[in-house]
Motif scaffolding. Structure first.
Motif, PDB file in Angstrom:
ATOM      1  N   ASP A 175       9.747   4.165   5.043  1.00 57.84           N
ATOM      2  CA  ASP A 175      10.606   3.484   4.065  1.00 57.84           C
ATOM      3  C   ASP A 175      10.153   2.483   3.430  1.00 57.84           C
ATOM      4  O   ASP A 175      10.798   1.511   2.860  1.00 57.84           O
ATOM      5  N   VAL A 176       8.685   2.356   3.193  1.00 54.76           N
ATOM      6  CA  VAL A 176       8.111   1.015   2.270  1.00 54.76           C
ATOM      7  C   VAL A 176       8.482   1.176   1.113  1.00 54.76           C
ATOM      8  O   VAL A 176       8.783   2.229   0.643  1.00 54.76           O
ATOM      9  N   SER A 177       8.719  -0.020   0.615  1.00 55.72           N
ATOM     10  CA  SER A 177       8.997  -0.233  -0.878  1.00 55.72           C
ATOM     11  C   SER A 177       7.504  -0.346  -1.728  1.00 55.72           C
ATOM     12  O   SER A 177       6.508  -0.343  -1.267  1.00 55.72           O
ATOM     13  N   PHE A 178       7.934  -0.104  -2.999  1.00 56.30           N
ATOM     14  CA  PHE A 178       6.660   0.208  -3.653  1.00 56.30           C
ATOM     15  C   PHE A 178       5.983  -1.126  -3.989  1.00 56.30           C
ATOM     16  O   PHE A 178       4.446  -1.190  -4.072  1.00 56.30           O
ATOM     17  N   ASP A 179       6.565  -2.395  -4.007  1.00 53.18           N
ATOM     18  CA  ASP A 179       6.045  -3.522  -4.059  1.00 53.18           C
ATOM     19  C   ASP A 179       5.185  -3.749  -3.049  1.00 53.18           C
ATOM     20  O   ASP A 179       4.105  -4.342  -2.780  1.00 53.18           O
ATOM     21  N   GLU A 180       6.166  -3.689  -1.810  1.00 48.40           N
ATOM     22  CA  GLU A 180       5.097  -3.691  -0.593  1.00 48.40           C
ATOM     23  C   GLU A 180       3.993  -2.939  -0.378  1.00 48.40           C
ATOM     24  O   GLU A 180       2.895  -3.413   0.463  1.00 48.40           O
ATOM     25  N   ILE A 218      -0.312  13.229  -9.729  1.00 44.44           N
ATOM     26  CA  ILE A 218       1.146  12.694  -9.856  1.00 44.44           C
ATOM     27  C   ILE A 218       1.265  11.028  -9.799  1.00 44.44           C
ATOM     28  O   ILE A 218       0.497  10.585  -9.034  1.00 44.44           O
ATOM     29  N   THR A 219       1.913  10.406 -10.707  1.00 43.56           N
ATOM     30  CA  THR A 219       1.677   8.739 -10.715  1.00 43.56           C
ATOM     31  C   THR A 219       2.939   8.279 -10.007  1.00 43.56           C
ATOM     32  O   THR A 219       4.039   8.898  -9.892  1.00 43.56           O
ATOM     33  N   ILE A 220       2.950   7.358  -9.206  1.00 46.12           N
ATOM     34  CA  ILE A 220       3.716   6.603  -8.455  1.00 46.12           C
ATOM     35  C   ILE A 220       3.780   5.140  -9.257  1.00 46.12           C
ATOM     36  O   ILE A 220       2.877   4.349  -9.400  1.00 46.12           O
ATOM     37  N   SER A 221       4.910   4.916  -9.915  1.00 51.71           N
ATOM     38  CA  SER A 221       5.435   3.835 -10.453  1.00 51.71           C
ATOM     39  C   SER A 221       6.580   3.176 -10.151  1.00 51.71           C
ATOM     40  O   SER A 221       6.965   2.128 -10.754  1.00 51.71           O
ATOM     41  N   LEU A 257       7.632   6.778  -4.951  1.00 54.50           N
ATOM     42  CA  LEU A 257       7.074   6.679  -3.768  1.00 54.50           C
ATOM     43  C   LEU A 257       7.747   7.705  -2.613  1.00 54.50           C
ATOM     44  O   LEU A 257       7.267   8.140  -1.663  1.00 54.50           O
ATOM     45  N   ARG A 258       9.337   7.656  -2.777  1.00 53.97           N
ATOM     46  CA  ARG A 258       9.888   8.306  -1.701  1.00 53.97           C
ATOM     47  C   ARG A 258       9.664   9.971  -2.078  1.00 53.97           C
ATOM     48  O   ARG A 258       9.597  10.590  -0.884  1.00 53.97           O
ATOM     49  N   ARG A 259       9.293  10.213  -3.284  1.00 54.69           N
ATOM     50  CA  ARG A 259       9.004  11.618  -3.507  1.00 54.69           C
ATOM     51  C   ARG A 259       7.623  12.067  -2.621  1.00 54.69           C
ATOM     52  O   ARG A 259       7.529  13.141  -2.276  1.00 54.69           O
ATOM     53  N   MET A 260       6.690  11.254  -2.984  1.00 57.39           N
ATOM     54  CA  MET A 260       5.399  11.254  -2.369  1.00 57.39           C
ATOM     55  C   MET A 260       5.544  11.658  -0.824  1.00 57.39           C
ATOM     56  O   MET A 260       5.041  12.382  -0.233  1.00 57.39           O
ATOM     57  N   VAL A 261       6.307  10.438  -0.052  1.00 56.84           N
ATOM     58  CA  VAL A 261       6.508  10.628   1.177  1.00 56.84           C
ATOM     59  C   VAL A 261       7.254  12.021   1.603  1.00 56.84           C
ATOM     60  O   VAL A 261       6.836  12.661   2.747  1.00 56.84           O
TER      61      VAL A 261
END
Length: 798
Positions: free
Chosen positions: A39-44, A74-77, A82-86
């Motif tokens: 559940d990490v955030s993108f900024d973290e 696939i880009t993580i922005s 990030l949730r989709r990648m997990v």
């Protein structure tokens, strides 16, 4: 994923390489494993990557692959990404995350220079404004740049060169004109490769009068790598000839930044590898089986020596290479200035050239381009008018382009059109005649078959490239030239847009696919299977029998044999549209001609020395065609048989096989012929249930047995196109010579390939000689004081 955490592998500093199957592999670079919460955030996540990998993520992007898909990144922005990648990679183990630079495609291409210095100035500084004198060892130091003499490599700075008053962003920071962004990228070590062509198994290259064209060992422009990726794409790529392959390989190596040497360098096959001993990069190309293409057969994309990352590889940047690049630039922009070419050569290939080198190369390139334009706008119109004057009712069409970059010329003589319509079968073969020396244009051809199964050229066309557009134009001109209303069967390899162009222009006609090319494609499919060579040969034989099968039952039997070995292979056969290449399903008439190999006989019609000029090339075809038509017309005058010699021989060969057949008469036209199988022959409609009679145009052995049984003439049941009378009609017209065409040959001898203007040996004279200056000093004899002689030859009596 363990305990609500997941492991990601962060990779950066490498590059992607496309495999032959289309998958992407990430080579070189560094990798770090990071354990993060689900559940990490993108900024973290970015903060964690920055602290562990010690890199700045500003101006960078994060990308990953979906499970079982290594073709699309696939880009993580955002947090949602990030949730989709997990979620996508929850059960797939460690996830690879790639850290890549962002590229703003709207920004101009950047160049590398020192503080306040342009690329041109840097190049002049690297080479020196004046040529250095010979060193003590007797060799010129021209072409080598010391690291200390390279201000750009020393400072490791980047400058954005844009128009005045404009600003762009680099790494999300605004940059105005003249502002230097220091430490944008880390300096890279210099890697230089120096090769000797005489010792690596390759051919000796043309002397480089420009000297070496060294590349700056600094930041590599991004578009140079992108450009080289489009030059060499991988296994299966086709080239016009071996010269074209060598030229493109040279551009590819320079763009990628590595050096190579030849292991084999022949006209039929070329093998090259990286100059570093332990580097696995390797490429092998050879002629195709039809010897009309030069194809890459094997290629290892991987570099372990540091090559392929934009460093080195400039040892082959020679004078011919630079001239070819300048010609391409002048094609795009005729008014392009040398300083612009200097900048673009560096941006595209990472090679630094001086202003004077580009100036000299530009003069040669402009002269060659001028000769081409002179031919297009002066010689070709004159040649067209002379053809129409000397050969009335011929078709000659010239279409120069609006930007003066290319031209298209269509030519069909009236003798060829008349002979095809009156004496040849409605069968045309479409293809391209390979040129050995000229790679700037392509020669398309449409040819028929005469009654003796010899090639009968109908039309030629010179185009800029073999594409769908050029084929549509050629076929449109051909349809205009043919005044016949017959249904024509076309045979081609269906590639380069032919599969779509033929039915578009000739809607109600038939298009047959070349069996030879289909067999090559079938063999490529067999390479993916686990079969032995004996099984592969048996499957190829089944495929050939399926093409030559006369009935649907025979075709289905051959297809079933292939399906027994592999269902996927049988499905592939169905996808190739058998209705366009199998006699059992094809609706047109091919007269037992399954491939377009007959066009190979045209390869030697054009001398290599005439390929540089379109006029000389077409005139060589005219002369050869005129000679062939005259010789065949003279030879056929002595034929006494009803059929042509080759057809007469085929008929007697089949007639010798009829003695073992029994014939039962049902009526005056219906017969039952018994052998291994029972066949029904209808002489009234010229049909047999074996369908060989309908397909070939000659009576099959069953028909010959029935005709022999009732004592009828065989010749009355043969196709009219096989008779000697029709053969005479095919060659009844003549091609007339063009009396003053030799004027073009004389004018072109020294224009298309100008000799190099080298300086004579020795030191230049201090005081130049003026041949137009008149002598004013009168020398007198010292003995008699008279002019016209000296003391040694004086005969005066004193």
């Amino acid at each position: 994923m363990v305990g609500g955490n997941m492991v990601i592998i962060c990779q950066y500093g490498g590059e992607f390489v496309t495999n032959s199957d289309g998958n992407l592999n990430y080579n070189n670079g560094e990798a770090h494993a990071i354990d993060i919460s689900c559940d990490v955030s993108f900024d973290e996540l970015k903060s964690e990557i920055t602290s562990i990998c010690n890199i700045d993520l500003n101006g960078m992007s994060l990308k990953y692959f979906l499970p079982n898909n290594r073709r699309t990144l696939i880009t993580i922005s955002s947090d949602k990404d990030l949730r989709r990648m997990v979620n996508f990679n929850a059960n797939s183990g460690p996830t690879e995350v790639f850290i890549m630079n962002k590229v703003d495609i709207r920004a101009p291409r950047s160049t590398v220079a020192d503080s306040g210095t342009s690329v041109i100035a840097a190049a002049e500084a690297a080479h020196g404004v004046r040529r250095k004198r010979l060193t003590a060892g007797g060799r010129s130091s021209r072409g080598k740049v010391a690291e200390s003499a390279n201000p750009i490599a020393a400072n490791n700075v980047a400058i954005v060169n844009v128009n005045n008053g404009m600003s762009i962003k680099v790494d999300n920071r605004p940059v105005t004109v003249g502002v230097i962004m220091e430490n944008i990228m880390e300096p890279r070590p210099s890697i230089a490769h120096h090769m000797d062509e005489r010792t690596n198994g390759g051919i000796l290259a043309e002397p480089n009068i420009f000297g070496s064209l060294p590349m700056l060992d600094t930041v590599r422009p991004i578009n140079a790598k992108t450009l080289s990726d489009t030059i060499i794409t991988g296994v299966g790529q086709e080239f016009d000839n071996v010269r074209d392959f060598r030229a493109q390989l040279c551009k590819y190596a320079i763009g990628k930044g590595f050096a190579y040497k030849f292991i084999k360098n022949e006209t039929s096959r070329v093998t090259a590898r990286c100059v570093e001993e332990n580097c696995p990069w390797r490429i092998h190309a050879s002629e195709s089986s039809r010897k009309q293409k030069f194809v890459i057969k094997k290629m290892n994309y991987t570099h372990t020596c540091g090559g392929g990352n934009g460093r080195g590889g400039h040892s082959r940047a020679s004078r011919p290479w630079l001239i070819s690049i300048i010609k391409e630039k002048l094609h795009e922009a005729p008014q392009c200035k040398p300083k612009d070419i200097v900048r673009e050569v560096y941006e595209d290939f990472g090679v630094t050239v001086t202003y004077s080198q580009v100036w000299r190369g530009r003069e040669v390139a402009q002269k060659e381009l001028y000769n081409t334009l002179t031919e297009v706008y002066r010689q070709l119109p004159w040649f067209r008018e002379r053809i129409l004057e000397t050969n009335p009712r011929s078709v000659a069409t010239l279409m120069p382009s609006h930007d003066s970059k290319l031209c298209r010329f269509f030519l069909s003589f009236y003798a060829s059109l008349y002979g095809f319509e009156q004496g040849c079968r409605p069968l045309l073969f479409l293809g391209r005649v390979p040129l050995k020396a000229n790679t700037d244009c392509k020669l398309l051809v449409a040819a028929g078959i005469d009654g003796d199964d010899a090639i009968f050229p109908v039309a030629f066309s010179v185009v800029e490239d073999e594409t769908y557009s050029s084929w549509v134009w050629f076929l449109t001109e051909l349809r205009f030239a043919l005044s016949t209303s017959r249904i024509i069967t076309f045979v081609s390899d269906r590639k380069k847009g032919l599969e779509q162009a033929v039915p578009q222009v000739f809607e109600d006609n038939y298009h047959s696919y070349c069996l030879h090319h289909l067999i090559e494609d079938f063999k490529e499919e067999l390479k993916n299977g686990p079969w032995s060579q004996q099984v592969k040969d048996a499957l190829v034989d089944d495929f050939i029998r399926a093409a030559q099968a006369c009935t649907p039952e025979e075709f289905n039997g051959c297809l079933q044999n292939i399906r027994n070995a592999s269902t996927d292979l049988a499905d592939w056969v169905i996808t190739t549209k058998p209705e366009n290449w199998s006699d059992a399903l094809f609706k047109g008439s091919r007269y037992d001609h399954f491939s377009s190999n007959i066009l190979d006989s045209l390869n030697n019609w054009i001398p290599v020395k005439h390929e540089s000029s379109i006029v000389q090339m077409l005139d060589s075809i005219r002369g050869k065609l005129m000679e062939v038509m005259h010789s065949r017309r003279e030879a056929s005058g002595t034929w006494a048989s009803t059929l042509t010699p080759s057809m007469e021989q085929k008929l007697h060969t089949e007639l010798a096989k009829t003695h073992r057949l029994d014939v039962l008469c049902s009526s005056d036209t219906i017969y039952e012929v018994r052998g291994d199988t029972i066949y029904v022959v209808n002489t009234g409609s010229c049909e047999c249930t074996c369908r060989r009679w309908q397909i070939s145009g000659l009576p099959c052995i069953h028909a010959l047995a029935a005709l022999n049984r009732v004592g009828r003439s065989f010749y009355d049941y043969c196709s009219k196109y096989f008779t000697t009378e029709m053969y005479h009609l095919a060659y009844s017209a003549s091609i007339q010579p063009i009396p003053d065409v030799e004027r073009i040959y004389l004018n072109n001898n020294g224009d298309y390939y100008p000799p190099s203007n080298r300086r004579p040996p020795g030191r230049p004279r201090r005081k130049r000689i003026n041949p137009n200056k008149t002598t004013t000093v009168i020398r007198l004899c010292s003995r008699c004081k008279m002019a016209g002689h000296n003391k040694a030859t004086c005969e005066a009596l004193l």
